[in-house]
Design an enzyme around this catalytic site. Structure first.
Site, mmCIF file in Angstrom:
data_model
loop_
_atom_site.group_PDB
_atom_site.id
_atom_site.type_symbol
_atom_site.label_atom_id
_atom_site.label_comp_id
_atom_site.label_asym_id
_atom_site.label_seq_id
_atom_site.Cartn_x
_atom_site.Cartn_y
_atom_site.Cartn_z
ATOM 1 N N ASP A 41 10.492 8.843 -12.878
ATOM 2 C CA ASP A 41 10.158 8.439 -11.706
ATOM 3 C C ASP A 41 9.984 9.455 -10.762
ATOM 4 O O ASP A 41 10.855 10.286 -10.128
ATOM 5 C CB ASP A 41 11.611 7.751 -11.019
ATOM 6 C CG ASP A 41 11.419 6.751 -9.891
ATOM 7 O OD1 ASP A 41 10.190 7.165 -9.177
ATOM 8 O OD2 ASP A 41 12.198 6.191 -9.390
ATOM 9 N N TYR B 6 -3.396 4.779 2.123
ATOM 10 C CA TYR B 6 -3.808 5.345 0.880
ATOM 11 C C TYR B 6 -4.407 6.508 0.998
ATOM 12 O O TYR B 6 -4.272 7.617 0.304
ATOM 13 C CB TYR B 6 -4.408 4.233 0.130
ATOM 14 C CG TYR B 6 -4.881 4.896 -1.361
ATOM 15 C CD1 TYR B 6 -3.893 4.976 -2.306
ATOM 16 C CD2 TYR B 6 -6.189 5.060 -1.579
ATOM 17 C CE1 TYR B 6 -4.634 5.506 -3.453
ATOM 18 C CE2 TYR B 6 -6.678 5.403 -2.754
ATOM 19 C CZ TYR B 6 -6.093 5.570 -3.594
ATOM 20 O OH TYR B 6 -6.309 6.295 -4.901
ATOM 21 N N LYS C 55 6.092 21.990 -7.893
ATOM 22 C CA LYS C 55 7.463 22.999 -7.967
ATOM 23 C C LYS C 55 7.894 23.149 -9.224
ATOM 24 O O LYS C 55 8.871 24.157 -9.314
ATOM 25 C CB LYS C 55 8.106 22.711 -6.551
ATOM 26 C CG LYS C 55 7.213 22.741 -5.377
ATOM 27 C CD LYS C 55 7.925 22.404 -4.055
ATOM 28 C CE LYS C 55 8.922 23.495 -3.678
ATOM 29 N NZ LYS C 55 9.654 23.033 -2.256
ATOM 30 N N THR D 195 5.022 10.103 -19.849
ATOM 31 C CA THR D 195 6.149 9.639 -19.074
ATOM 32 C C THR D 195 5.950 8.415 -18.284
ATOM 33 O O THR D 195 4.581 8.049 -18.076
ATOM 34 C CB THR D 195 6.388 10.624 -17.986
ATOM 35 O OG1 THR D 195 5.323 10.845 -16.930
ATOM 36 C CG2 THR D 195 6.594 12.106 -18.516
ATOM 37 N N ASN E 13 -0.852 11.927 -12.025
ATOM 38 C CA ASN E 13 -1.870 10.959 -11.877
ATOM 39 C C ASN E 13 -1.053 9.503 -11.626
ATOM 40 O O ASN E 13 -1.373 8.598 -11.498
ATOM 41 C CB ASN E 13 -2.315 10.435 -13.187
ATOM 42 C CG ASN E 13 -1.637 10.301 -14.516
ATOM 43 O OD1 ASN E 13 -0.245 10.415 -14.512
ATOM 44 N ND2 ASN E 13 -2.078 9.641 -15.383
ATOM 45 N N LYS F 172 -3.930 10.621 -0.228
ATOM 46 C CA LYS F 172 -4.983 11.497 -0.909
ATOM 47 C C LYS F 172 -5.412 12.777 -0.367
ATOM 48 O O LYS F 172 -5.659 13.717 -0.663
ATOM 49 C CB LYS F 172 -6.005 10.536 -1.541
ATOM 50 C CG LYS F 172 -5.490 9.596 -2.356
ATOM 51 C CD LYS F 172 -4.730 10.107 -3.800
ATOM 52 C CE LYS F 172 -4.384 9.102 -4.652
ATOM 53 N NZ LYS F 172 -3.780 9.688 -5.928
ATOM 54 N N THR G 258 -9.130 0.403 -14.760
ATOM 55 C CA THR G 258 -7.591 0.501 -15.087
ATOM 56 C C THR G 258 -6.806 -0.536 -14.195
ATOM 57 O O THR G 258 -7.425 -1.696 -13.769
ATOM 58 C CB THR G 258 -7.088 1.995 -14.353
ATOM 59 O OG1 THR G 258 -7.298 1.732 -13.024
ATOM 60 C CG2 THR G 258 -7.907 3.027 -14.853
ATOM 61 N N SER H 15 -6.874 12.616 -7.187
ATOM 62 C CA SER H 15 -7.098 11.975 -6.011
ATOM 63 C C SER H 15 -7.948 10.888 -5.868
ATOM 64 O O SER H 15 -7.723 9.909 -6.756
ATOM 65 C CB SER H 15 -7.741 13.326 -5.048
ATOM 66 O OG SER H 15 -8.007 12.724 -3.764
#
Length: 253
Positions: free
Chosen positions: A34, A126, A94, A10, A61, A130, A161, A112
């Protein structure tokens, strides 16, 4: 997918991930998602279940970094950050749990950060997102483990990344008094992008091995830097707790 697993891939713009569907036409299913949009989440979950008959593993993620001193943080920025890093994963969890409960099996993987262990200056918001995700995950594990569902929290160190690149934002407000602390980590001063020692492919492989293991851990450090960081955090915490141990016990009746 290289192992033959079916995967729902996605992104807000799935065209950017077209290579997956071209390389794995039978097992890769591209969907728009989204995580800040409840309707998008429900549509993606329904489409995935219809295509593959159910969802066995959810990997949360999606997320990004935000640099700001606590005083510099702006309400709109903070809301967007938590909508992406925390409330989005909550909504996805959920959405998939009913199907997992029905099968009495499944796994939720929440990505995390070592920032949840100790917060660097400029990363308070940030890290808070987490920490919230990890706290939720602990409660989730206690609730779903008896139902045959696993929960894994991944605490990565620095990986090569786009996290320190396009996925890093910061506050527009700048307060000079924080120049030597939070200010030292603002975009333009952080030169780590593209030099991180963590290999994303190896990291992903380790996550798969951990979730497939019989004794899947609740928390999984990822990267030698993460292991060293956690060792230091735990040692400092033990030292601080120990120093104040007798004092802390003084509140009992």
């Amino acid at each position: 997918m290289e192992k033959g697993d079916q995967a729902v891939v996605t992104a807000r713009d799935p065209e950017k991930l077209k290579e997956f569907s071209e390389k794995f036409p039978e097992t890769a299913f591209l969907l728009p998602l989204d995580v800040t949009d409840e309707g998008s989440i429900q549509s993606a979950a329904a489409a995935a279940e219809k295509r593959f008959g159910g969802i066995d593993v959810l990997v949360n993620n999606a997320g990004y970094g935000y640099r700001a001193a606590v005083e510099e943080g702006e309400p709109a920025d903070m809301k967007r950050l938590f909508d992406t890093n925390f409330w989005g994963p909550v909504a996805l969890i959920k959405a998939v749990l009913p199907g997992m409960r029905a099968k009495k099996s499944g796994a939720v993987i929440n990505v995390s950060s070592i920032a949840a262990l100790r917060t660097a200056p400029g990363s308070g918001y940030y890290a808070a997102s987490k920490c919230a995700l990890e706290g939720l995950s602990g409660g989730l594990l206690a609730e779903v483990a008896p139902l045959g569902i696993k929960v894994l929290v991944v605490e990565p160190g620095a990986f090569r990344t786009d996290f320190a690149g396009r996925s890093l934002t910061q506050s527009a407000m700048v307060i000079a008094d924080y120049e030597e602390t939070a200010g030292a980590r603002r975009i333009g001063k952080d030169l780590s992008h593209g030099t991180q020692q963590g290999d994303p492919d190896k990291g992903a492989s380790l996550i798969i091995q951990a979730i497939e293991a019989e004794d899947t851990p609740f928390r999984l450090l990822l990267g030698s830097d993460a292991v060293k960081f956690a060792d230091d955090v735990m040692e400092n915490r033990r030292r601080e707790y120990g120093k104040w141990r007798e004092f802390s016990c003084g509140s009992d009746f």
